[in-house]
Design a protein around this motif. Structure first.
Motif, PDB file in Angstrom:
ATOM      1  N   HIS A  90     -35.196 -47.810   2.998  1.00 20.96           N
ATOM      2  CA  HIS A  90     -36.427 -48.506   2.646  1.00 20.96           C
ATOM      3  C   HIS A  90     -37.182 -47.715   1.584  1.00 20.96           C
ATOM      4  CE1 HIS A  90     -37.815 -45.538   5.566  1.00 20.96           C
ATOM      5  NE2 HIS A  90     -39.000 -45.639   4.988  1.00 20.96           N
ATOM      6  N   HIS A  92     -41.536 -47.338  -0.217  1.00 19.76           N
ATOM      7  CA  HIS A  92     -42.929 -47.326   0.220  1.00 19.76           C
ATOM      8  C   HIS A  92     -43.873 -47.916  -0.816  1.00 19.76           C
ATOM      9  CE1 HIS A  92     -41.390 -43.870   2.704  1.00 19.76           C
ATOM     10  NE2 HIS A  92     -41.921 -44.679   3.598  1.00 19.76           N
ATOM     11  N   PHE A  93     -44.920 -48.558  -0.293  1.00 18.84           N
ATOM     12  CA  PHE A  93     -46.114 -48.875  -1.069  1.00 18.84           C
ATOM     13  C   PHE A  93     -47.072 -47.717  -0.798  1.00 18.84           C
ATOM     14  CE2 PHE A  93     -50.514 -50.079  -1.136  1.00 18.84           C
ATOM     15  CZ  PHE A  93     -50.637 -50.719  -2.352  1.00 18.84           C
ATOM     16  N   GLU A 102     -47.188 -47.903   3.294  1.00 14.57           N
ATOM     17  CA  GLU A 102     -46.584 -48.986   4.068  1.00 14.57           C
ATOM     18  C   GLU A 102     -45.114 -49.030   3.707  1.00 14.57           C
ATOM     19  OE1 GLU A 102     -47.737 -51.094   6.457  1.00 14.57           O
ATOM     20  OE2 GLU A 102     -49.652 -50.024   6.373  1.00 14.57           O
ATOM     21  N   GLU A 103     -44.286 -49.242   4.706  1.00 16.16           N
ATOM     22  CA  GLU A 103     -42.850 -49.358   4.485  1.00 16.16           C
ATOM     23  C   GLU A 103     -42.544 -50.682   3.811  1.00 16.16           C
ATOM     24  OE1 GLU A 103     -39.162 -49.856   7.457  1.00 16.16           O
ATOM     25  OE2 GLU A 103     -40.334 -48.029   7.773  1.00 16.16           O
ATOM     26  N   VAL A 104     -41.666 -50.629   2.815  1.00 11.04           N
ATOM     27  CA  VAL A 104     -41.204 -51.827   2.110  1.00 11.04           C
ATOM     28  C   VAL A 104     -39.720 -51.967   2.401  1.00 11.04           C
ATOM     29  CG1 VAL A 104     -40.878 -52.917  -0.141  1.00 11.04           C
ATOM     30  CG2 VAL A 104     -42.912 -51.515   0.291  1.00 11.04           C
TER      31      VAL A 104
END
Length: 138
Positions: A90, A92-93, A102-104
């Motif tokens: 993943h 991140h934002f 936040e995980e993207v």
């Protein structure tokens, strides 16, 4: 990663357990996002008034080497956060104001690989920067 997991990795790799190291890891496990060495120093000075940047950086780079913290660079300054628990690939934002992340899910690498036929991609890093809803409305 939680504090117990991080301390277990530290011990299993043969590194000395200290109160300072535990407090540094506690700081990062309690924060949601990237923080600077200066942020950490301010936090640590409450308990360890004579702690130096040298001690902070030495431990941050050790923790990075042990995959306990991740690092990114924002505005020419390194920012650190505790390693994610996620076992799935993943990205991140990252909020540019407060540093929260936040995980993207998902990854744009399939498209990139199609644009670079014949190239051997060995690693990548993809981050999205902006403002979280709280900072955006402030």
């Amino acid at each position: 990663m939680n504090l117990t997991q991080a301390l277990d990795v530290l011990k299993s790799k043969g590194y000395k357990y200290t109160g300072k190291r535990e407090d540094i890891l506690r700081y990062f496990t309690s924060e949601n996002g990237y923080r600077t060495a200066k942020d950490l120093l301010e936090y640590m000075k409450k308990t360890y008034s004579s702690i130096s940047f040298d001690t902070i950086y030495r431990n941050l780079y050790l923790f990075q080497e042990l995959d306990l913290v991740e690092v990114t660079e924002l505005d020419g300054e390194k920012h650190f956060r505790i390693m994610c628990n996620s076992t799935e690939h993943h990205h991140h934002f990252i909020c540019l104001d407060c540093g929260n992340t936040e995980e993207v899910k998902g990854c744009p690498m399939k498209e990139v690989e199609q644009q670079l036929p014949g190239f051997s991609i060995e690693n990548h890093k993809f981050e999205i920067y902006g403002k979280c809803p709280t900072c955006k409305s402030a």
